[in-house]
Write an enzyme that holds these catalytic residues in place. Structure first.
Site, PDB file in Angstrom:
ATOM      1  N   LYS A 179      -1.057   2.197  -4.002  1.00  0.00           N
ATOM      2  CA  LYS A 179      -2.053   1.427  -3.234  1.00  0.00           C
ATOM      3  C   LYS A 179      -3.064   0.770  -4.160  1.00  0.00           C
ATOM      4  O   LYS A 179      -4.268   0.819  -3.922  1.00  0.00           O
ATOM      5  CB  LYS A 179      -2.716   2.320  -2.176  1.00  0.00           C
ATOM      6  CG  LYS A 179      -1.698   2.892  -1.178  1.00  0.00           C
ATOM      7  CD  LYS A 179      -2.348   3.594  -0.006  1.00  0.00           C
ATOM      8  CE  LYS A 179      -1.332   4.070   1.019  1.00  0.00           C
ATOM      9  NZ  LYS A 179      -0.448   5.153   0.540  1.00  0.00           N
ATOM     10  N   ARG A 180      -2.572   0.148  -5.213  1.00  0.00           N
ATOM     11  CA  ARG A 180      -3.447  -0.511  -6.167  1.00  0.00           C
ATOM     12  C   ARG A 180      -3.911  -1.862  -5.617  1.00  0.00           C
ATOM     13  O   ARG A 180      -3.307  -2.420  -4.705  1.00  0.00           O
ATOM     14  CB  ARG A 180      -2.734  -0.710  -7.501  1.00  0.00           C
ATOM     15  CG  ARG A 180      -2.332   0.589  -8.188  1.00  0.00           C
ATOM     16  CD  ARG A 180      -3.540   1.477  -8.488  1.00  0.00           C
ATOM     17  NE  ARG A 180      -3.183   2.583  -9.361  1.00  0.00           N
ATOM     18  CZ  ARG A 180      -2.969   3.837  -8.969  1.00  0.00           C
ATOM     19  NH1 ARG A 180      -3.079   4.169  -7.698  1.00  0.00           N
ATOM     20  NH2 ARG A 180      -2.671   4.780  -9.851  1.00  0.00           N
TER      21      ARG A 180
END
Lengths: 273, 273
Positions: free
Chosen positions: B93-94
């Site tokens: 979830k960058r």
């Protein structure tokens, strides 16, 4: 670190400078590559050189993760080396469901003893609040960032309100938290947006990227964003850590940090007399 | 892995199951703690046991980072062990500015050879597109997640449109990418939202969390979400990997995975005959 301790440190050093440790093997001086741990060696010398002028350090997790477990070990060593009286920011921009956020909080606050972590708001309340359960630790929530893509979603107007998404993010998240455990990222490239932000969160600290390399103006940021406890941490990464790339890189970094600190001292003088 | 290869694998295994490797030292069977690398040992046995029933594996980065460089080393070993013909997802979830996203892309796609990475859209185009420069690699963008906080911002209505934020995210990001390098996360807890999502992206694969532990229904997800190439990867983490916690944990995990696979085979039969 508490809000008062942070403000005390700002007054003592006449600085609200954060040095961003975006440490990249391809950009550090070549002579360091012979060291056992070049990343740590670079960070150590940068910290030593800039410490008189900076109150915070912000390692960007991506640069360490790009090197795998070895990179994370360099970061762990950097955090062990970090002086006790600086504010440390894990620039990780995490945001995940509750039980996952608990794991990240453990990684940054317990294992590496960071004072704060940057968090992205897209997944809402339960992606943010796990970090708030730690005493004297902070969430720094992305609100209005300084990159070109920030206009894609952060600026959309929400129906039946006169709010942009980033304003809604600030107003809503402020109900989960308080000025002692939450800060917001507001890019220096949009200083005029600071007026609206300050109307929502007059007492919170703001982390301001984008001064220097990305073109933001320090005096504009101070004009619109400073509050009674300064309320600003201004980050500079490349402009300081890569000011030089020879054997004297640390002296060059110190000089670049001092130049910013002198401007900051003047701004503090203007606001606090 | 290409879209066609993924669909071929789904037909071959009659499954579109992704096993989430949320591996937690406090939850794995006690007898594994004596192993040299308990996290890797657990993952290895889970992969071996569930491989006949799963087409994808999704390590959640937080669980490895919580253990520091040691945890990341366990993940690196897991990725080296991973069979070549499964689709791998770095659930990270960058979301960061362009040059930072380049570093994350290097970490996940080059160093660890993941097929895909989950990305959060808040920072917009330049936080997403660096991942799209890799051939046969994928971005899986968060759209409508399955956690309680997802309603805080993802569901806000945008002025002068009839779009919710997550629909705007899908519509806008689809212009940067195509069905061969982009997927979307849409939680199973809101299957009715799949109708609107499919109107926007009929051909894209969707990664669906929230079936099982979080209460979503597989048949509802298939009814509203399946497309001509299946178009679905349904994730289950805790329901499979922690199905047992004794010496027979791997057999229990295999059994739990097979139960899901049998339901998936029936759904595929229904849609493809």
């Amino acid at each position: 670190m508490t809000r008062q301790q942070l403000f005390d440190k700002i007054k003592e050093k006449e600085s609200f400078l954060c040095v961003g440790l975006d440490t990249d093997l391809e950009k550090i001086p070549k002579h360091l590559l012979a060291a056992e741990d070049p990343i740590f060696e670079f960070n150590k010398q940068i910290i030593d050189a800039t410490y008189p002028y900076a109150i915070a350090y912000k390692p960007n997790l991506a640069f360490y993760e790009a090197l795998g477990s070895r990179g994370l070990a360099s970061l762990e060593k950097t955090m062990e080396y970090m002086p006790d009286d600086v504010f440390t920011i894990a620039d990780a921009k995490r945001g995940d469901i509750g039980n996952t956020s608990n794991m990240y909080a453990k990684a940054f606050f317990e294992n590496m003893n960071f004072d704060s972590v940057t968090v992205t708001p897209y997944m809402g309340e339960d992606s943010v609040t796990p970090y708030l359960n730690y005493s004297r630790k902070w969430v720094i929530l992305l609100a209005a960032t300084s990159n070109s893509g920030s206009f894609d979603f952060q600026e959309v107007l929400i129906e039946n309100s006169s709010e942009k998404l980033y304003e809604r993010v600030i107003r809503t998240s402020a109900t989960w938290s308080n000025p002692n455990n939450m800060m917001y990222v507001v890019g220096a490239t949009r200083p005029e947006s600071l007026v609206g932000v300050r109307a929502l969160v007059p007492d919170h600290f703001l982390l301001i990227p984008g001064v220097g390399a990305q073109g933001g103006s320090l005096s504009q940021v101070c004009k619109y964003g400073m509050n009674r406890q300064c309320g600003l941490i201004v980050n500079s990464s490349r402009g300081i850590i890569y000011a030089g790339n020879g054997e004297d890189f640390a002296q060059k970094a110190a000089k670049a940090a001092q130049e910013v600190q002198v401007q900051m001292a003047a701004e503090l003088q203007k606001h606090f007399g």
